[in-house]
Design a protein around this motif. Structure first.
Motif, PDB file in Angstrom:
ATOM      1  N   UNK A   1       0.813  -1.221   0.000  1.00 56.07           N
ATOM      2  CA  UNK A   1       0.000   0.000   0.000  1.00 56.07           C
ATOM      3  C   UNK A   1       0.845   1.270   0.000  1.00 56.07           C
ATOM      4  N   UNK A   2       2.181   1.102   0.080  1.00 51.72           N
ATOM      5  CA  UNK A   2       3.065   2.269  -0.042  1.00 51.72           C
ATOM      6  C   UNK A   2       3.683   2.334  -1.446  1.00 51.72           C
ATOM      7  N   UNK A   3       3.327   1.357  -2.291  1.00 52.61           N
ATOM      8  CA  UNK A   3       3.804   1.343  -3.680  1.00 52.61           C
ATOM      9  C   UNK A   3       2.888   2.267  -4.497  1.00 52.61           C
ATOM     10  N   UNK A   4       3.423   3.444  -4.836  1.00 50.18           N
ATOM     11  CA  UNK A   4       2.617   4.458  -5.520  1.00 50.18           C
ATOM     12  C   UNK A   4       2.006   3.966  -6.822  1.00 50.18           C
ATOM     13  N   UNK A   5       2.754   3.165  -7.572  1.00 51.38           N
ATOM     14  CA  UNK A   5       2.271   2.640  -8.852  1.00 51.38           C
ATOM     15  C   UNK A   5       1.049   1.752  -8.631  1.00 51.38           C
ATOM     16  N   UNK A   6       1.139   0.846  -7.641  1.00 51.70           N
ATOM     17  CA  UNK A   6       0.024  -0.068  -7.329  1.00 51.70           C
ATOM     18  C   UNK A   6      -1.191   0.726  -6.846  1.00 51.70           C
ATOM     19  N   UNK A   7      -0.961   1.703  -5.958  1.00 49.98           N
ATOM     20  CA  UNK A   7      -2.075   2.492  -5.408  1.00 49.98           C
ATOM     21  C   UNK A   7      -2.788   3.261  -6.530  1.00 49.98           C
TER      22      UNK A   7
ATOM     23  N   UNK B   1      -7.456  -5.196  -5.742  1.00 47.87           N
ATOM     24  CA  UNK B   1      -8.141  -4.644  -6.915  1.00 47.87           C
ATOM     25  C   UNK B   1      -9.623  -5.037  -6.888  1.00 47.87           C
ATOM     26  N   UNK B   2      -9.911  -6.311  -6.531  1.00 47.81           N
ATOM     27  CA  UNK B   2     -11.302  -6.761  -6.414  1.00 47.81           C
ATOM     28  C   UNK B   2     -12.024  -5.947  -5.333  1.00 47.81           C
ATOM     29  N   UNK B   3     -11.314  -5.684  -4.215  1.00 45.77           N
ATOM     30  CA  UNK B   3     -11.902  -4.874  -3.134  1.00 45.77           C
ATOM     31  C   UNK B   3     -12.239  -3.476  -3.642  1.00 45.77           C
ATOM     32  N   UNK B   4     -11.340  -2.909  -4.465  1.00 47.04           N
ATOM     33  CA  UNK B   4     -11.574  -1.569  -5.031  1.00 47.04           C
ATOM     34  C   UNK B   4     -12.840  -1.564  -5.889  1.00 47.04           C
ATOM     35  N   UNK B   5     -13.069  -2.653  -6.633  1.00 46.27           N
ATOM     36  CA  UNK B   5     -14.257  -2.747  -7.502  1.00 46.27           C
ATOM     37  C   UNK B   5     -15.536  -2.796  -6.665  1.00 46.27           C
TER      38      UNK B   5
ATOM     39  N   UNK C   1      -3.007   2.322  -9.724  1.00 46.61           N
ATOM     40  CA  UNK C   1      -3.797   1.327 -10.472  1.00 46.61           C
ATOM     41  C   UNK C   1      -5.103   1.046  -9.725  1.00 46.61           C
ATOM     42  N   UNK C   2      -5.006   0.866  -8.396  1.00 49.42           N
ATOM     43  CA  UNK C   2      -6.191   0.568  -7.587  1.00 49.42           C
ATOM     44  C   UNK C   2      -7.178   1.740  -7.595  1.00 49.42           C
ATOM     45  N   UNK C   3      -6.655   2.980  -7.580  1.00 51.71           N
ATOM     46  CA  UNK C   3      -7.534   4.159  -7.610  1.00 51.71           C
ATOM     47  C   UNK C   3      -8.273   4.272  -8.947  1.00 51.71           C
ATOM     48  N   UNK C   4      -7.579   3.930 -10.042  1.00 51.03           N
ATOM     49  CA  UNK C   4      -8.228   3.946 -11.366  1.00 51.03           C
ATOM     50  C   UNK C   4      -9.355   2.905 -11.392  1.00 51.03           C
ATOM     51  N   UNK C   5      -9.097   1.712 -10.838  1.00 58.00           N
ATOM     52  CA  UNK C   5     -10.139   0.670 -10.752  1.00 58.00           C
ATOM     53  C   UNK C   5     -11.322   1.151  -9.924  1.00 58.00           C
ATOM     54  N   UNK C   6     -11.022   1.832  -8.813  1.00 62.88           N
ATOM     55  CA  UNK C   6     -12.077   2.346  -7.926  1.00 62.88           C
ATOM     56  C   UNK C   6     -12.961   3.353  -8.676  1.00 62.88           C
ATOM     57  N   UNK C   7     -12.320   4.303  -9.373  1.00 60.18           N
ATOM     58  CA  UNK C   7     -13.079   5.327 -10.107  1.00 60.18           C
ATOM     59  C   UNK C   7     -13.890   4.699 -11.245  1.00 60.18           C
TER      60      UNK C   7
ATOM     61  N   UNK D   1      -7.676  10.900 -16.340  1.00 62.23           N
ATOM     62  CA  UNK D   1      -6.638  11.882 -15.991  1.00 62.23           C
ATOM     63  C   UNK D   1      -5.614  11.273 -15.038  1.00 62.23           C
ATOM     64  N   UNK D   2      -6.098  10.490 -14.091  1.00 60.34           N
ATOM     65  CA  UNK D   2      -5.208   9.813 -13.143  1.00 60.34           C
ATOM     66  C   UNK D   2      -4.300   8.831 -13.892  1.00 60.34           C
ATOM     67  N   UNK D   3      -4.864   8.184 -14.921  1.00 60.10           N
ATOM     68  CA  UNK D   3      -4.080   7.237 -15.714  1.00 60.10           C
ATOM     69  C   UNK D   3      -2.994   7.955 -16.522  1.00 60.10           C
TER      70      UNK D   3
END
Length: 399
Positions: free
Chosen positions: A202-208, A338-342, A210-216, A379-381
C-alpha cells in the motif's frame, strides 16, 4: 495431449469456477422476493444478503490471500473453491435467515480468495506473451456467469424455488473443484515475505494508482448500472417500460469485451490500453442520455460500449498488478485489493446515485456524474503513464 493444451485446460477450469462465482455474486439480488416470503423478512432485511456477500468478498479476501503461505498457492486456490462450494450448499440448506446470512458471507470470502488466486495461477501457468489472454479467459468466465448464468439460474429458481439457483452454483463450483484437483499442476513458490512486507504494497505508488483507477471506474460503471432503469424510464429518455433488454445488451457487451481484450493486452502496453478504455467509458456514459433522448433503441450503442470497456478494464489492470508485484511475490494480494476496489466502487457509486436522486436532480445528471468520474480516472491514468519513464519509448533513461 500437447503441452500447451495441458496448460490451457486448468485455465478453462479456473474460468468455470469464475462463472459460478459470477452467478453467486449477482443472483441473490434476483432471489430476494422469494427469500423474503420464505423467511418472512422485509425487503430491506433480505437485501442485506447481498451486502453480507460483497462486504465479505471485498474486505475478507485480501486478508486471507495475504495469510496464504507462499509455497501453498495450489492448496490455497483449492481450499478457497471448496469453501465457496460448501458455503453455497449450506446456503441452499439454511432453515434460518441468520444462518443464510452467515453462509453468504462465508461464500463471499471463498469467492474473493478464489478469484485472486485463480488469476495469479493463470499468470503462473502462462508465458508472458499469453498472460493477458489467460486472464481474459478468467474474467470472461466471470462476466458470462453474470450475464448468462444469473438469468438462467433465476428461471430455474422460478420453477423449483430459490434454493435451486444456489444448488446450480454449487454443482458448477464442484465440477471446477474436481477438475482442478486432478489437473492443476503445482504452482511456482512465491517469494516469502512477512505480513509487514505484504502491507508495504500500500506504499507502492504505482500499485495504489492502479487501484484508484479501478475504484473510479467501478464508481462510474457499476454505480451507473444500478440506475440504468430510472434513467431510461424518464419520459425524456425513452420512457422504457422494461429495462431487461438493455441489461442484456450491457452484459453481452461485457462478455465480448472481457474475451476480446485478452489478445490486445498481449500486444498493446497495458497503461495506454487502460487510458483508452477509461476515455471510451467516459464518452459512452456522457452520450447515453443524448442517445436515449433521440430514440430509446439508440441508447443500445453507448450501453454496449460501456459494458464492453467496463468489464474489459480488469484484464489489463490485473496484468499490470502482477507485473508490478511479481518480484515481491504478492501479485495475488494486489489482485485481491483490486477486487476490493471494484466492490467498494460499486457501493460508492450506488450511494452517490441515490444521493443525486434524493436531491431531485434531473436523471441525465446520473450519467453526467458517472462520465465525469470516469474522466477523472482517465486523468489519473495519464499521471500514471507519465510517472513511469520506461513506458514512454522516447523517455527511456540513457546509460
Amino acid at each position: 495431449m500437447s503441452n500447451r493444451s495441458s496448460q490451457q485446460l486448468p485455465i478453462y477450469l479456473i474460468a468455470l469456477g469464475a462463472f459460478a462465482l459470477g452467478m453467486a455474486s449477482y443472483v441473490t439480488a434476483g432471489l430476494i422476493p422469494m427469500i423474503e416470503s420464505d423467511f418472512s423478512v422485509s425487503v430491506a432485511i433480505a437485501a442485506q444478503l447481498v451486502t453480507a456477500f460483497t462486504l465479505a468478498y471485498g474486505l475478507g479476501s485480501p486478508i486471507f490471500v495475504a495469510l496464504t503461505p507462499p509455497d501453498r498457492q495450489r492448496t490455497g486456490l483449492l481450499v478457497a473453491l471448496a469453501v465457496f462450494v460448501v458455503a453455497n450448499a449450506a446456503s441452499a440448506l439454511a432453515g434460518d435467515f441468520n444462518m443464510l446470512m452467515l453462509w453468504r458471507a462465508v461464500a463471499g470470502i471463498g469467492a474473493g480468495v478464489y478469484l485472486a488466486m485463480g488469476i495469479g495461477a493463470c499468470a503462473a501457468l502462462s508465458a508472458a506473451d499469453r498472460r493477458g489472454k489467460s486472464i481474459a479467459i478468467i474474467m470472461g468466465g466471470m462476466a458470462s456467469g453474470v450475464v448468462l448464468g444469473v438469468p438462467l439460474s433465476l428461471m430455474i429458481a422460478d420453477q423449483m424455488g430459490w434454493q435451486a439457483a444456489l444448488w446450480l452454483v454449487t454443482l458448477l463450483g464442484l465440477l471446477a473443484f474436481v477438475g482442478l484437483g486432478l489437473l492443476l499442476p503445482t504452482l511456482p513458490v512465491a517469494p516469502s515475505s512477512s505480513l509487514r512486507q505484504k502491507l508495504a504494497i500500500l506504499t507502492d505508488g504505482h500499485v495504489v494508482t492502479i487501484l484508484l483507477v479501478s475504484l473510479l471506474a467501478a464508481i462510474a460503471s457499476l454505480g451507473m448500472y444500478t440506475f440504468i432503469a430510472p434513467l431510461l424510464a424518464d419520459p425524456n429518455y425513452g420512457a422504457v417500460r422494461s429495462v431487461t433488454p438493455y441489461l442484456w445488451v450491457w452484459g453481452i457487451g461485457g462478455v465480448l469485451g472481457s474475451f476480446l481484450v485478452g489478445p490486445v493486452v498481449d500486444r498493446v502496453r497495458g497503461p495506454v490500453l487502460v487510458l483508452a478504455i477509461m476515455l471510451i467509458l467516459a464518452a459512452s456514459l456522457f452520450l447515453l442520455p443524448a442517445a436515449a433522448s433521440l430514440d430509446a433503441w439508440l441508447a443500445i450503442l453507448p450501453i454496449v460500449s460501456w459494458g464492453a470497456v467496463g468489464w474489459a478494464l480488469q484484464v489489463p489492470q490485473n496484468n499490470e498488478l502482477i507485473v508490478a508485484r511479481q518480484a515481491q511475490g504478492d501479485g495475488n494480494l494486489a489482485i485481491a485489493l483490486n477486487e476490493s476496489a471494484l466492490y467498494l466502487g460499486s457501493a460508492i457509486g450506488a450511494a452517490a446515485g441515490g444521493f443525486i436522486l434524493l436531491l431531485q436532480m434531473p436523471t441525465w445528471s446520473l450519467a453526467a456524474c458517472a462520465g465525469t468520474v470516469a474522466l477523472a480516472g482517465a486523468l489519473l491514468q495519464v499521471i500514471n503513464i507519465r510517472r513511469q519513464p520506461g513506458w514512454i519509448p522516447q523517455a527511456e533513461p540513457h546509460h
